[in-house]
Motif scaffolding. Sequence first.
Motif, PDB file in Angstrom:
ATOM      1  N   ILE A 137       0.846  -1.193   0.000  1.00 52.02           N
ATOM      2  CA  ILE A 137       0.000   0.000   0.000  1.00 52.02           C
ATOM      3  C   ILE A 137       0.884   1.246   0.000  1.00 52.02           C
ATOM      4  O   ILE A 137       0.741   2.138  -0.837  1.00 52.02           O
ATOM      5  N   GLU A 138       1.821   1.287   0.929  1.00 51.52           N
ATOM      6  CA  GLU A 138       2.670   2.472   1.079  1.00 51.52           C
ATOM      7  C   GLU A 138       3.866   2.127   1.968  1.00 51.52           C
ATOM      8  O   GLU A 138       3.773   1.267   2.844  1.00 51.52           O
ATOM      9  N   VAL A 139       4.974   2.809   1.716  1.00 50.98           N
ATOM     10  CA  VAL A 139       6.131   2.767   2.611  1.00 50.98           C
ATOM     11  C   VAL A 139       6.277   4.146   3.227  1.00 50.98           C
ATOM     12  O   VAL A 139       6.288   5.149   2.510  1.00 50.98           O
ATOM     13  N   GLU A 140       6.359   4.203   4.546  1.00 52.56           N
ATOM     14  CA  GLU A 140       6.433   5.500   5.215  1.00 52.56           C
ATOM     15  C   GLU A 140       7.525   5.496   6.283  1.00 52.56           C
ATOM     16  O   GLU A 140       7.635   4.564   7.073  1.00 52.56           O
ATOM     17  N   GLU A 141       8.325   6.557   6.285  1.00 49.98           N
ATOM     18  CA  GLU A 141       9.283   6.784   7.369  1.00 49.98           C
ATOM     19  C   GLU A 141       8.524   7.507   8.477  1.00 49.98           C
ATOM     20  O   GLU A 141       8.134   8.659   8.314  1.00 49.98           O
TER      21      GLU A 141
END
Length: 224
Positions: A137-141
């Motif tokens: 879905i998404e990669v988030e820091e």
Amino acid sequence: MSIADWPESERPREKLLRHGASSLNDSELLAIFLRTGVKGTNAVDLSRQLLQEFGSLSALLGAPLPQFKTRPGLGEAKYAQLMACAELAKRALSEDMRLGDLLTSPAQVKDYLRLSIGRRDVETFVVIFLTAQNRLIEVEEVFHGTLTETRVYPREIVRRALQRNAAAVMVAHNHPSGVCEPSSADRVLTDMLKRALDLVDIRLLDHFVVTGGQTKSFAERGWL
């Protein structure tokens, strides 16, 4: 000796065109990128010297500009080109990650993490949000810390996972020290995070500890 004086079958560019990029070693690939050497040193020899000085290809890719520029023949233009190559590789991996089941391609995830956070000089905590089919879905820091620690709040990760309607997550953080072995604090955090996610029926699939040269998986060690 100039590369132009080498037998054609041994020249990096011709070798790549005839046999493919995978047939070249690191110094030959880097020589194609550099294109030219410096006075008295051809591009392949310069590449060998750079890899020896920096310690590895990943260390060279992660070098800050001031360190990169200390070497004769290397300046801002080549640094910009090298960083662009690294970013293209990271984006290509990200695209590939969106196409398949990430549980069946852990090497892809590890490569992406090494490129994106492995050489950071502060701890960075990343969450990979996944669908029920383990699609990206998404990669988030989500958190950044000091040289030695970062503060991670499980409830914040749960909140963000719910916002994205994620069915599962993978998490990762880097060790700026270069030591890839998970710490006791890493294991405590993982247990806390797993319990928090279990309460809302979201699976924690893995926790990766990352450096520029290695990635260690909690799942592969049977810790999840």
